[in-house]
Design a protein around this motif. Sequence first.
Motif, PDB file in Angstrom:
ATOM      1  N   VAL A 293     -14.185 -13.754 -11.638  1.00 47.94           N
ATOM      2  CA  VAL A 293     -13.656 -12.395 -11.801  1.00 47.94           C
ATOM      3  C   VAL A 293     -14.225 -11.837 -13.110  1.00 47.94           C
ATOM      4  CG1 VAL A 293     -11.506 -12.803 -10.540  1.00 47.94           C
ATOM      5  CG2 VAL A 293     -11.589 -13.256 -12.999  1.00 47.94           C
ATOM      6  N   ILE A 294     -14.132 -10.538 -13.268  1.00 54.05           N
ATOM      7  CA  ILE A 294     -14.614  -9.914 -14.504  1.00 54.05           C
ATOM      8  C   ILE A 294     -13.556  -8.927 -14.977  1.00 54.05           C
ATOM      9  CG2 ILE A 294     -16.379  -8.427 -15.529  1.00 54.05           C
ATOM     10  CD1 ILE A 294     -18.339  -9.554 -13.406  1.00 54.05           C
ATOM     11  N   THR A 295     -13.214  -8.990 -16.255  1.00 51.62           N
ATOM     12  CA  THR A 295     -12.193  -8.086 -16.774  1.00 51.62           C
ATOM     13  C   THR A 295     -12.687  -7.439 -18.068  1.00 51.62           C
ATOM     14  OG1 THR A 295     -11.107  -9.809 -18.104  1.00 51.62           O
ATOM     15  CG2 THR A 295     -10.369  -9.574 -15.829  1.00 51.62           C
ATOM     16  N   PRO A 296     -12.126  -6.283 -18.438  1.00 47.43           N
ATOM     17  CA  PRO A 296     -12.579  -5.575 -19.638  1.00 47.43           C
ATOM     18  C   PRO A 296     -12.193  -6.286 -20.929  1.00 47.43           C
ATOM     19  CG  PRO A 296     -11.078  -4.226 -18.339  1.00 47.43           C
ATOM     20  CD  PRO A 296     -11.044  -5.575 -17.758  1.00 47.43           C
ATOM     21  N   HIS A 297     -12.844  -5.872 -22.011  1.00 48.28           N
ATOM     22  CA  HIS A 297     -12.605  -6.493 -23.312  1.00 48.28           C
ATOM     23  C   HIS A 297     -11.378  -5.948 -24.023  1.00 48.28           C
ATOM     24  CE1 HIS A 297     -16.677  -8.544 -24.114  1.00 48.28           C
ATOM     25  NE2 HIS A 297     -16.509  -8.379 -22.827  1.00 48.28           N
ATOM     26  N   ILE A 298     -10.819  -4.871 -23.495  1.00 49.38           N
ATOM     27  CA  ILE A 298      -9.616  -4.320 -24.119  1.00 49.38           C
ATOM     28  C   ILE A 298      -8.526  -4.142 -23.066  1.00 49.38           C
ATOM     29  CG2 ILE A 298     -10.906  -3.137 -25.945  1.00 49.38           C
ATOM     30  CD1 ILE A 298     -10.567  -0.534 -24.406  1.00 49.38           C
ATOM     31  N   GLY A 299      -7.319  -3.980 -23.523  1.00 48.49           N
ATOM     32  CA  GLY A 299      -6.197  -3.747 -22.613  1.00 48.49           C
ATOM     33  C   GLY A 299      -5.130  -2.976 -23.362  1.00 48.49           C
ATOM     34  N   LYS A 300      -4.316  -2.227 -22.627  1.00 51.58           N
ATOM     35  CA  LYS A 300      -3.307  -1.411 -23.282  1.00 51.58           C
ATOM     36  C   LYS A 300      -2.260  -2.277 -23.983  1.00 51.58           C
ATOM     37  CE  LYS A 300      -1.699   2.324 -20.952  1.00 51.58           C
ATOM     38  NZ  LYS A 300      -1.472   3.105 -19.704  1.00 51.58           N
ATOM     39  N   VAL A 301      -1.712  -1.735 -25.031  1.00 50.19           N
ATOM     40  CA  VAL A 301      -0.694  -2.438 -25.805  1.00 50.19           C
ATOM     41  C   VAL A 301       0.422  -2.953 -24.890  1.00 50.19           C
ATOM     42  CG1 VAL A 301       1.157  -2.045 -27.452  1.00 50.19           C
ATOM     43  CG2 VAL A 301      -1.158  -1.350 -28.006  1.00 50.19           C
ATOM     44  N   GLU A 302       0.775  -2.157 -23.866  1.00 41.53           N
ATOM     45  CA  GLU A 302       1.857  -2.539 -22.956  1.00 41.53           C
ATOM     46  C   GLU A 302       1.567  -3.867 -22.257  1.00 41.53           C
ATOM     47  OE1 GLU A 302       0.668   0.539 -23.244  1.00 41.53           O
ATOM     48  OE2 GLU A 302       2.463   1.334 -24.214  1.00 41.53           O
ATOM     49  N   LEU A 303       0.274  -4.113 -21.988  1.00 41.94           N
ATOM     50  CA  LEU A 303      -0.105  -5.371 -21.329  1.00 41.94           C
ATOM     51  C   LEU A 303       0.327  -6.563 -22.186  1.00 41.94           C
ATOM     52  CD1 LEU A 303      -1.765  -6.808 -19.031  1.00 41.94           C
ATOM     53  CD2 LEU A 303      -3.731  -6.650 -20.565  1.00 41.94           C
ATOM     54  N   TYR A 304       0.095  -6.421 -23.495  1.00 42.48           N
ATOM     55  CA  TYR A 304       0.398  -7.536 -24.394  1.00 42.48           C
ATOM     56  C   TYR A 304       1.877  -7.584 -24.752  1.00 42.48           C
ATOM     57  CZ  TYR A 304      -4.581  -7.697 -24.354  1.00 42.48           C
ATOM     58  OH  TYR A 304      -5.870  -7.778 -23.911  1.00 42.48           O
ATOM     59  N   LYS A 305       2.561  -6.465 -24.567  1.00 46.21           N
ATOM     60  CA  LYS A 305       4.019  -6.510 -24.734  1.00 46.21           C
ATOM     61  C   LYS A 305       4.614  -7.269 -23.552  1.00 46.21           C
ATOM     62  CE  LYS A 305       4.776  -2.650 -27.803  1.00 46.21           C
ATOM     63  NZ  LYS A 305       5.022  -1.208 -27.958  1.00 46.21           N
ATOM     64  N   THR A 306       4.066  -7.029 -22.368  1.00 44.97           N
ATOM     65  CA  THR A 306       4.540  -7.756 -21.190  1.00 44.97           C
ATOM     66  C   THR A 306       4.280  -9.252 -21.340  1.00 44.97           C
ATOM     67  OG1 THR A 306       4.036  -5.841 -19.817  1.00 44.97           O
ATOM     68  CG2 THR A 306       4.317  -7.948 -18.684  1.00 44.97           C
ATOM     69  N   SER A 307       3.081  -9.590 -21.795  1.00 41.14           N
ATOM     70  CA  SER A 307       2.713 -11.013 -21.884  1.00 41.14           C
ATOM     71  C   SER A 307       3.425 -11.707 -23.037  1.00 41.14           C
ATOM     72  CB  SER A 307       1.206 -11.159 -22.060  1.00 41.14           C
ATOM     73  OG  SER A 307       0.811 -10.729 -23.351  1.00 41.14           O
ATOM     74  N   GLY A 308       3.918 -10.930 -24.003  1.00 40.83           N
ATOM     75  CA  GLY A 308       4.580 -11.529 -25.155  1.00 40.83           C
ATOM     76  C   GLY A 308       3.624 -11.808 -26.301  1.00 40.83           C
ATOM     77  N   HIS A 309       2.330 -11.549 -26.084  1.00 38.52           N
ATOM     78  CA  HIS A 309       1.369 -11.817 -27.149  1.00 38.52           C
ATOM     79  C   HIS A 309       1.458 -10.784 -28.269  1.00 38.52           C
ATOM     80  CE1 HIS A 309      -0.729 -13.999 -23.751  1.00 38.52           C
ATOM     81  NE2 HIS A 309      -0.474 -14.923 -24.641  1.00 38.52           N
ATOM     82  N   TYR A 310       1.984  -9.617 -27.946  1.00 36.82           N
ATOM     83  CA  TYR A 310       2.036  -8.533 -28.932  1.00 36.82           C
ATOM     84  C   TYR A 310       2.773  -8.982 -30.196  1.00 36.82           C
ATOM     85  CZ  TYR A 310       2.937  -4.011 -31.053  1.00 36.82           C
ATOM     86  OH  TYR A 310       3.004  -2.956 -31.926  1.00 36.82           O
ATOM     87  N   ASP A 311       3.921  -9.658 -30.009  1.00 38.38           N
ATOM     88  CA  ASP A 311       4.711 -10.075 -31.166  1.00 38.38           C
ATOM     89  C   ASP A 311       3.914 -10.982 -32.095  1.00 38.38           C
ATOM     90  OD1 ASP A 311       6.769  -8.652 -30.205  1.00 38.38           O
ATOM     91  OD2 ASP A 311       7.702 -10.347 -29.162  1.00 38.38           O
ATOM     92  N   ASP A 316      -1.012  -9.663 -37.727  1.00 38.91           N
ATOM     93  CA  ASP A 316      -2.128 -10.355 -38.374  1.00 38.91           C
ATOM     94  C   ASP A 316      -3.389 -10.363 -37.535  1.00 38.91           C
ATOM     95  OD1 ASP A 316      -0.405 -11.050 -40.483  1.00 38.91           O
ATOM     96  OD2 ASP A 316       0.433 -12.642 -39.234  1.00 38.91           O
ATOM     97  N   SER A 317      -3.651  -9.285 -36.849  1.00 36.40           N
ATOM     98  CA  SER A 317      -4.826  -9.317 -35.993  1.00 36.40           C
ATOM     99  C   SER A 317      -5.646  -8.052 -36.176  1.00 36.40           C
ATOM    100  CB  SER A 317      -4.419  -9.473 -34.543  1.00 36.40           C
ATOM    101  OG  SER A 317      -5.551  -9.776 -33.774  1.00 36.40           O
ATOM    102  N   PHE A 318      -6.682  -7.942 -35.370  1.00 42.31           N
ATOM    103  CA  PHE A 318      -7.436  -6.701 -35.354  1.00 42.31           C
ATOM    104  C   PHE A 318      -6.457  -5.597 -35.005  1.00 42.31           C
ATOM    105  CE2 PHE A 318     -10.985  -9.666 -34.495  1.00 42.31           C
ATOM    106  CZ  PHE A 318     -11.821  -9.276 -35.532  1.00 42.31           C
ATOM    107  N   ARG A 319      -6.585  -4.449 -35.672  1.00 38.88           N
ATOM    108  CA  ARG A 319      -5.658  -3.345 -35.426  1.00 38.88           C
ATOM    109  C   ARG A 319      -5.910  -2.761 -34.046  1.00 38.88           C
ATOM    110  NH1 ARG A 319      -2.347  -5.205 -38.024  1.00 38.88           N
ATOM    111  NH2 ARG A 319      -1.110  -3.318 -37.760  1.00 38.88           N
ATOM    112  N   PRO A 320      -4.869  -2.183 -33.473  1.00 39.60           N
ATOM    113  CA  PRO A 320      -5.060  -1.566 -32.156  1.00 39.60           C
ATOM    114  C   PRO A 320      -6.076  -0.423 -32.221  1.00 39.60           C
ATOM    115  CG  PRO A 320      -2.730  -1.744 -32.721  1.00 39.60           C
ATOM    116  CD  PRO A 320      -3.504  -2.088 -33.950  1.00 39.60           C
ATOM    117  N   ILE A 321      -6.716  -0.173 -31.088  1.00 39.67           N
ATOM    118  CA  ILE A 321      -7.673   0.920 -30.978  1.00 39.67           C
ATOM    119  C   ILE A 321      -6.902   2.136 -30.472  1.00 39.67           C
ATOM    120  CG2 ILE A 321      -9.747   1.714 -29.793  1.00 39.67           C
ATOM    121  CD1 ILE A 321     -10.274  -1.369 -29.264  1.00 39.67           C
TER     122      ILE A 321
END
Length: 645
Positions: A293-311, A316-321
């Motif tokens: 499969v192929i997926t993009p290099h970015i994803g909306k903030v909501e995606l990472y809130k769902t996954s729990g990675h946002y917290d 301490d990471s690259f700032r959101p675009i």
Amino acid sequence: MISITFPDKTVRQYEEGVTALDIAKSISEGLARNVVSAKVDGEVVDATRPINRDAELQLFTWNDNEGKSTMWHSSAHLMAEAVEALYPGAKFGIGPDIENGFYYDIDLGDKVISENDFKKIEDKMLELARQKQEFVRKEVSKEDAIKYFTEKGDEYKLELINELEDGEITFYESGNFTDLCRGPHVPNTGGIKAVKILSVAGAYWRGDENRKQLTRLYGITFPKKKELDEFLVRLEEAKKRDHRKIGKELELFTFSQRVGAGLPLWLPKGAQLRERLENFLKKVQREAGYEPVITPHIGKVELYKTSGHYDKYGEDSFRPISTPIEGEEFFLKPMNCPHHCEIYSSKPHSYRDLPIRYAEFGTVYRYEQSGELHGLTRVRGFTQDDAHIFCTPDQVKDEFKAVMAIVMKIFSALDFKDFTVQISLRDPDDTEKYIGTDENWEKAERAILEVAEETGLNTIVEYGEAAFYGPKMDFMVKDALGRKWQLGTIQVDYNLPERFELEYVGADNEKHRPVMIHRAPFGSMERFVAVLIEHTEGKFPLWLTPEQAIILPISEKYQKYAEKVLKLLNNSEIRAQIDSRSEKTGKKIRDAELKRIPYMLIVGEKEEGQGLVSVRRQGKGDIGTLSIQEFVDLINDEVEKEINK
RNA sequence: GCCAUUGUAGCUCAGGGGUAGAGUACUUCCUUGGUAAGGAAGGGGUCACGAGUUCAAUUCUCGUCAAUGGCUCCA
């Protein structure tokens, strides 16, 4: 009289209060000179400690790991004594022995030790060592211990003492230096004949970055000058295998200050090597039922809130675009799993569809601390050979087993023998902090253990090291300088299917949660290539290496023939080139050897006449004359063997 | 991020308050050769970047960027 039992089970009688050193003397003077410590009934103690009862005894010399450990620990005290003499008022943290030598954490106040100061510390240590200072063990009451270090003003030792029970506190005195220490130590400092301070570094007191940073001095000592020299030579040899050095020499990758730290630039030869590794794995995965499969290099903030990675990534990471739309934000992806979860949920699934295996060489970005970046082994942008398997709880074992087979196939094709496998399970005493049902955890943990057992791998089981979302298995290797790196990983995950509400319809026509397995056999292409370089010294297997052969015409007169040979090799998909420089053969050979090109084909009058090539193998020398077809077969056979090992 | 060190030619490195050097690589010429370095000539540097001190800074000081060895971290 007491009975002393030796490792070979012989028993001898000695007076009560005899020491290991006395016993060694009774065997031979030579042994007595070399004894540094001893194991009495399972406990490693000073060779000078009296033995008052029947015991099993093992004597340690420098040649035993325990002996080295004792010697280096004593050396740490010696270094502290030297530092105290040279830097009055220094306070001391801890000073243990390590795999290669020892260190001591020191608070120097406002003074600084740099590499220029090493020599004078080494000299002082040798001067003190020559005094044959005896290590004297003293049992001290907690009150007296506190009194001593309060007067000395050493808050670090006081902190350590406060955590100890009265009655178990011992001091060791050597020369003018007294230290809180459990021991054991060598009888005296006379055996320390060669000393090297290796490096100086900052280290947080008790490993806590909120506490004061002390100066950590690393050193190593030997009973003979010759052994120190040999150690230093080995260290130099190891540095020659450093992937950063070889990567530059072989033009595999580079970094640019302008592009940014931790962002590798793959050069043509490196890219070629990496692509070949990727294609190898792609083929293996295709055969194992994976779907790319192929997926993009970015994803909306909501995606990472769902996954729990946002917290975890927010601060301490690259700032959101941000985008022209108010409030719209994207993240550079720090992992591929959320995207793959969305692919899974793009349509409903039946249990008949499972397992589903989505594979992608997915490039991710993580803002690692600047001080932690390290060549290709720790970077900020890297490509995982990622795949996510969605399966039923009952399929976990078979899937896990199949993934392990892939890892083993890769390690075997690359001749990786020196690795450790770590199985990380739940902390059995604290199952609360983990997500997922007990039943599923037990099933998954049992599956992993059984698979490990069935494959006959040597594994280390670590309890409490599992991720909160599931148990895992990691493949660790050491680099040239002995630093450990994690390569492949297989992780069972109950968390993301929950958070993304992934489902399949079971045979019972009810909805069920699939289990997700994350896996990356290489770990990341960057780290894997780095470790591969260090393991092979840049002499890659034939199937993988960017250039398999180089044609060396004896003189310009044979350029035409060289080109003909090149064409024939290229037709057989052998990667070769011609060294057309007007240099002597010796020079061309030397350069090709240094570039680690596996085969050198020397062509001149003799070869041109009969359509032959004279073959030289890198590192081995002349292996005779072959026809071009014979050489092609030789290469193909070797490649075939490597891949199907 | 923190502590220490470092940044001079593509690479490995020397030098040092008066704007730079070696080896190697590269280009050209001579040499046309048989299994780990043939010879000669030539081109190539904003001495990482920015500011300060100084008559003068690549050199001294500070900052930034990056690298090295550790610490912390590593989803």
